[in-house]
Design a protein around this motif. Structure first.
Motif, mmCIF file in Angstrom:
data_model
loop_
_atom_site.group_PDB
_atom_site.id
_atom_site.type_symbol
_atom_site.label_atom_id
_atom_site.label_comp_id
_atom_site.label_asym_id
_atom_site.label_seq_id
_atom_site.Cartn_x
_atom_site.Cartn_y
_atom_site.Cartn_z
ATOM 1 N N TYR A 8 0.810 -1.222 0.000
ATOM 2 C CA TYR A 8 0.000 0.000 0.000
ATOM 3 C C TYR A 8 0.842 1.270 0.000
ATOM 4 O O TYR A 8 0.439 2.284 -0.578
ATOM 5 N N TYR A 9 2.029 1.246 0.631
ATOM 6 C CA TYR A 9 2.838 2.455 0.748
ATOM 7 C C TYR A 9 3.962 2.527 -0.282
ATOM 8 O O TYR A 9 4.854 3.363 -0.162
ATOM 9 N N ARG A 10 3.933 1.674 -1.285
ATOM 10 C CA ARG A 10 5.033 1.623 -2.244
ATOM 11 C C ARG A 10 5.193 2.942 -3.000
ATOM 12 O O ARG A 10 4.228 3.575 -3.413
ATOM 13 N N ILE A 11 6.453 3.352 -3.164
ATOM 14 C CA ILE A 11 6.811 4.521 -3.971
ATOM 15 C C ILE A 11 7.603 4.030 -5.174
ATOM 16 O O ILE A 11 8.569 3.286 -5.024
ATOM 17 N N VAL A 12 7.185 4.431 -6.364
ATOM 18 C CA VAL A 12 7.849 4.035 -7.609
ATOM 19 C C VAL A 12 8.404 5.292 -8.279
ATOM 20 O O VAL A 12 7.652 6.223 -8.593
ATOM 21 N N THR A 47 0.802 -0.538 11.415
ATOM 22 C CA THR A 47 1.712 0.364 10.719
ATOM 23 C C THR A 47 1.740 1.689 11.460
ATOM 24 O O THR A 47 0.702 2.304 11.707
ATOM 25 N N CYS A 48 2.943 2.121 11.849
ATOM 26 C CA CYS A 48 3.141 3.360 12.595
ATOM 27 C C CYS A 48 3.635 4.427 11.620
ATOM 28 O O CYS A 48 4.689 4.257 11.004
ATOM 29 N N ALA A 65 -2.174 2.598 11.306
ATOM 30 C CA ALA A 65 -3.061 1.914 10.360
ATOM 31 C C ALA A 65 -3.101 0.428 10.687
ATOM 32 O O ALA A 65 -2.113 -0.144 11.158
ATOM 33 N N ARG A 66 -4.249 -0.193 10.434
ATOM 34 C CA ARG A 66 -4.404 -1.625 10.655
ATOM 35 C C ARG A 66 -5.451 -2.200 9.708
ATOM 36 O O ARG A 66 -6.261 -1.471 9.116
ATOM 37 N N CYS A 67 -5.425 -3.528 9.572
ATOM 38 C CA CYS A 67 -6.474 -4.235 8.846
ATOM 39 C C CYS A 67 -7.659 -4.463 9.787
ATOM 40 O O CYS A 67 -7.485 -4.570 11.001
ATOM 41 N N THR A 68 -8.858 -4.572 9.241
ATOM 42 C CA THR A 68 -10.013 -4.920 10.064
ATOM 43 C C THR A 68 -10.139 -6.425 10.241
ATOM 44 O O THR A 68 -10.940 -6.882 11.054
ATOM 45 N N LEU A 69 -9.351 -7.202 9.484
ATOM 46 C CA LEU A 69 -9.318 -8.652 9.612
ATOM 47 C C LEU A 69 -7.874 -9.099 9.826
ATOM 48 O O LEU A 69 -7.016 -8.856 8.977
ATOM 49 N N LYS A 114 -5.754 -12.125 9.856
ATOM 50 C CA LYS A 114 -5.791 -13.503 9.380
ATOM 51 C C LYS A 114 -4.540 -13.762 8.570
ATOM 52 O O LYS A 114 -4.045 -12.863 7.881
ATOM 53 N N GLU A 115 -4.004 -14.979 8.636
ATOM 54 C CA GLU A 115 -2.796 -15.280 7.878
ATOM 55 C C GLU A 115 -2.998 -14.963 6.397
ATOM 56 O O GLU A 115 -4.000 -15.325 5.789
ATOM 57 N N GLY A 116 -2.029 -14.248 5.823
ATOM 58 C CA GLY A 116 -2.078 -13.901 4.408
ATOM 59 C C GLY A 116 -2.701 -12.555 4.110
ATOM 60 O O GLY A 116 -2.632 -12.081 2.976
ATOM 61 N N VAL A 117 -3.284 -11.889 5.130
ATOM 62 C CA VAL A 117 -3.973 -10.613 4.908
ATOM 63 C C VAL A 117 -3.059 -9.462 5.301
ATOM 64 O O VAL A 117 -2.512 -9.433 6.401
ATOM 65 N N ASP A 118 -2.907 -8.514 4.390
ATOM 66 C CA ASP A 118 -2.122 -7.297 4.655
ATOM 67 C C ASP A 118 -2.646 -6.197 3.756
ATOM 68 O O ASP A 118 -2.234 -6.060 2.612
ATOM 69 N N GLY A 119 -3.584 -5.412 4.271
ATOM 70 C CA GLY A 119 -4.144 -4.343 3.451
ATOM 71 C C GLY A 119 -5.589 -4.619 3.067
ATOM 72 O O GLY A 119 -6.278 -5.432 3.682
ATOM 73 N N ARG A 120 -6.047 -3.956 2.035
ATOM 74 C CA ARG A 120 -7.432 -4.088 1.590
ATOM 75 C C ARG A 120 -7.629 -5.386 0.823
ATOM 76 O O ARG A 120 -6.847 -5.728 -0.061
ATOM 77 N N THR A 121 -8.688 -6.112 1.178
ATOM 78 C CA THR A 121 -9.083 -7.309 0.451
ATOM 79 C C THR A 121 -10.602 -7.288 0.327
ATOM 80 O O THR A 121 -11.258 -6.333 0.771
#
Length: 369
Positions: free
Chosen positions: A60-64, A232-233, A320-324, A326-333
């Motif tokens: 989510y925070y990637r800079i290109v 995420t801080c 920032a945090r996920c609302t779920l 669960k293993e494999g979850v990081d960000g919006r799904t």
């Protein structure tokens, strides 16, 4: 590659330096004085459409970045969250600097404004509890033990333990930190399951970034029936060059605490109580001391308390945090939102409406377990 790119280049914003080397495959190193990191390698470097491209941060925070040589400078832009920002680097030396990765003292002031970071944290100390947003905090506990864990004698760490003992939490912190270290901006790979994260470490000198280490530890805690999530801080600035990720955990005894696997760290306050992430922020605001565990350590180099305090003062303005969880979850799904806790009166005009839809100003709702 355009040979004119070779050398050391500087951009004043965030105190950013890039070193480009005359090598095949192309190699470069970066540093940011604003975050206290020096000479790390981007996630990847490549050429595309005549531009030199490189990427930092995860998901989510990637800079290109996209840059080209133009009239003695390196001009171009970077993208983050779909927003494009122009950049310009000026050359400071024809010879790139190939120093090793290291921490340098954290910039105590915001480069763009010159304001002290502790003053910013105190300005945005308060939250607004007048509204509830309806965001959940769901944990999926238990599950099958991935076979890859036994390569690292996982069963020996948890032998005789059960999920009613606080000691299990510290054993799992030891498991992660005994086998896997921190690698700055090196990424964590594309997968977020326990097996994915460990396989990434195995291919990268047994290291991952703070996000990968924290997701791994939180997943292992939940595997053992303990509520835990990665948090995420975030700093005051956005966009930013660097943030930090730690674990928020509910001990079997009912105490809430922060675990930081980057530093093999947890802490207590002066009363001897384990400290949570919101408690850490309160202690910073009160200019109060924190007391780290005796085993706190960064990649075998010890624990730099002053550095860590300044680094986390910088990175506890937002969360920032996920609302779920669960293993494999990081960000919006499809089943999880990625929400951000924003202090009252924090300026949000620069954010898109889509992003602001995930803002929460009520700290009680955000930190619900």
């Amino acid at each position: 590659m355009d040979k004119r790119l070779i050398g050391k280049w500087y951009k004043e914003d965030m105190g950013e330096t890039i070193n480009i080397f005359d090598e095949t495959p192309l190699r470069m190193k970066m540093s940011f004085s604003s975050s206290g990191h020096y000479n790390f390698e981007p996630n990847c470097v490549y050429e595309k459409d005549g531009s030199l491209c490189y990427e930092i941060n995860d998901e989510y925070y990637r800079i290109v970045y996209h840059i080209k040589y133009a009239d003695g400078n390196l001009d171009g832009f970077y993208t983050q969250h779909g927003k494009t920002t122009p950049v310009r680097y000026v050359k400071v030396d024809d010879v790139p600097e190939d120093a090793p990765y290291k921490h340098i003292p954290v910039e105590l002031y915001v480069p763009a404004t010159g304001e002290a970071r502790i003053d910013i944290l105190k300005r945005y100390a308060e939250y607004d509890r007048s509204k509830e947003y309806g965001f959940s905090n769901e944990y999926v506990l238990g599950g099958d033990i991935p076979p890859i864990l036994e390569k690292y004698h996982y069963s020996e760490y948890i032998k005789g333990m059960d999920s009613t003992r606080d000691e299990l939490v510290f054993k799992l912190l030891d498991f992660v930190c005994d086998h896997f270290g921190h690698s700055g901006f090196g990424g964590a790979g594309s997968g977020r399951k326990i097996t994915d994260l460990i396989e990434f470490c195995e291919k990268n000198d047994y290291k991952s970034n703070c996000r990968g280490l924290s997701i791994l530890l939180a997943s292992l805690l939940r595997l053992n029936g303990i509520k835990a999530q990665h948090i995420t801080c975030l700093p005051y600035e956005d966009p930013f060059d660097d943030c930090h990720v730690v674990v928020d955990c509910l001990l079997p005894s009912g105490k809430r605490m922060m675990l930081d696997p980057t530093w093999r760290l947890y802490f207590k306050d002066k009363e001897g109580e384990y400290g949570s992430l919101p408690r850490l922020r309160e202690l910073f605001l009160a200019d109060a001391p924190i007391f780290e565990n005796s085993s706190a350590d960064y990649n075998g180099t010890g624990f730099e308390k002053e550095y860590y305090r300044n680094y986390m003062i910088k990175n506890t303005v937002r969360f920032a945090r996920c609302t779920l969880s669960k293993e494999g979850v990081d960000g919006r799904t499809e089943t999880s939102r990625y929400i951000e806790l924003i202090p009252r009166d924090y300026p949000t005009e620069k954010f898109s409406e889509n992003r602001k839809a995930d803002f929460v100003y009520n700290d009680i709702e955000f930190w619900q377990m």
